[in-house]
Enzyme design. Structure first.
Site, short mmCIF file in Angstrom:
data_model
loop_
_atom_site.label_atom_id
_atom_site.label_comp_id
_atom_site.label_asym_id
_atom_site.label_seq_id
_atom_site.Cartn_x
_atom_site.Cartn_y
_atom_site.Cartn_z
N THR A 91 -78.44 18.99 72.14
CA THR A 91 -77.08 18.96 72.72
C THR A 91 -76.08 18.84 71.58
OG1 THR A 91 -77.72 17.97 74.80
CG2 THR A 91 -75.54 17.38 74.00
N VAL A 107 -78.65 16.43 86.65
CA VAL A 107 -77.47 16.19 85.82
C VAL A 107 -77.79 15.08 84.83
CG1 VAL A 107 -75.03 15.51 85.81
CG2 VAL A 107 -75.93 16.83 87.73
N GLY A 108 -77.50 15.32 83.57
CA GLY A 108 -77.75 14.31 82.54
C GLY A 108 -76.51 13.49 82.24
N ASP A 109 -76.49 12.91 81.07
CA ASP A 109 -75.40 12.02 80.68
C ASP A 109 -74.16 12.75 80.18
OD1 ASP A 109 -77.03 12.87 78.49
OD2 ASP A 109 -76.00 11.44 77.20
N THR A 149 -76.25 12.39 72.34
CA THR A 149 -77.33 13.31 72.67
C THR A 149 -78.60 12.50 72.87
OG1 THR A 149 -78.63 15.23 71.95
CG2 THR A 149 -77.86 13.75 70.23
N GLY A 150 -79.51 13.01 73.68
CA GLY A 150 -80.77 12.30 73.90
C GLY A 150 -81.21 12.41 75.33
N GLY A 154 -80.96 11.99 78.71
CA GLY A 154 -79.76 11.64 79.46
C GLY A 154 -79.94 10.50 80.45
N1 ASP Z 1 -78.39 14.44 76.80
C1 ASP Z 1 -78.73 15.74 77.29
C2 ASP Z 1 -79.13 15.61 78.74
O1 ASP Z 1 -79.83 14.68 79.08
C3 ASP Z 1 -79.87 16.38 76.56
C4 ASP Z 1 -79.82 16.34 75.08
O2 ASP Z 1 -79.04 15.59 74.49
O3 ASP Z 1 -80.58 17.08 74.44
O4 ASP Z 1 -78.82 16.50 79.51
#
Ligand code: ASP
Length: 261
Positions: free
Chosen positions: A147, A176-178, A198-199, A201
């Site tokens: 991300t 839906v993520g963060d 990022t991470g 979510g």
């Molecule tokens: N944070 C993003 C999500 O969970 C994914 C990512 O950071 O790679 O949608």
């Protein structure tokens, strides 16, 4: 990752930084710099945003984005599949509607906002197709991030944060993520920090990570780096990993992560 791919990623990151800095140096507001930097990364196929976004379990690029300024104004979209630069749709929500978050906006709404569109095929790269195939044959793509985000402070002292993502490879359609959730993956407050995460979510949502960093700086008077580390420890307690970029209203920024990407 091959050395060539890493070199390309570094080049694109530099181009993103240059695009943002150029605007800041000419006196543009922080959110303009954030959007310009994000455009570069959304257009580059190496990153999990815009072209090159991670694919859902049914092979679609379904993207989320959020843009927030330190005055508390924010716009976000989730589940867009034709907006060329999802951050533009987030910006349109912020600037052209009285709402905060749109899920899968209609073609008419997207046309009204005046943002460019592409067919879903445009976003899908061979690399992401392979990642999806690996994930669906038992590999663990869940751990791979990518991300993108940007944070900036302008010459007037205003700050802004933006995040754009394809989510997580092989995620269920509609997940839906963060990233598009203000306070979870993206947040900005002129009294504390602008932050993009990022991470995994789900863990950032459970920890309300971005807002937590802001609160730690604002009320507990923690340094941004200390605040981000503490919030990331909380994310880890929810079995999540990732990273955060933080620019405070005053002083030094911070980049904190507990994952390789
Ligand atoms: N944070 C993003 C999500 O969970 C994914 C990512 O950071 O790679 O949608």
């Amino acid at each position: 990752s091959t050395p060539e791919r890493i070199a390309q990623v570094e080049l694109d990151l530099q181009r993103a930084l240059d695009a943002g800095y150029q605007l800041l140096e000419s006196g543009a507001p922080a959110h303009e710099a954030v959007v310009a930097a994000i455009h570069v990364m959304e257009d580059a196929p190496e990153f999990n945003a815009g072209r090159g976004a991670a694919l859902t379990s049914d092979g679609i690029a379904q993207m989320d984005a959020c843009l927030m300024t330190g005055d508390g104004e924010v716009g976000a979209v989730t589940g867009v599949s034709t907006v060329k630069n999802p951050i533009d749709a987030a910006r349109a929500v912020k600037e052209q509607t009285k709402h905060v978050l749109f899920a899968d906006p209609t073609d008419a709404e997207i046309a009204d906002w005046g943002v460019a569109t592409e067919s879903n095929e445009y976003f899908i790269t061979e690399q992401r197709r392979q990642s999806l195939a690996e994930a669906q044959s038992g590999g663990d793509e869940w751990e791979k991030h990518g991300t993108i985000g940007a944070v900036a402070r302008d010459s007037s002292g205003n700050i802004a944060a933006g995040t754009s993502t394809g989510g997580i490879t092989n995620q269920m359609p509609g997940r839906v993520g963060d990233s598009p959730l203000p306070g979870c993956g993206t947040y900005a407050n002129n009294d504390s920090v602008a932050i993009s995460c990022t991470g995994i979510g789900e863990a950032f949502v459970k920890e309300v990570a971005a807002h937590q960093v802001s609160d730690r700086v604002l009320y507990a008077k923690e340094e941004p780096v200390e605040a981000a580390k503490a919030a990331l420890d909380g994310v880890a307690r929810h079995h999540g990993d990732g990273g955060m970029i933080v620019v405070p209203a005053h002083g030094e920024g911070a980049m904190v992560f507990n994952s390789e990407m």
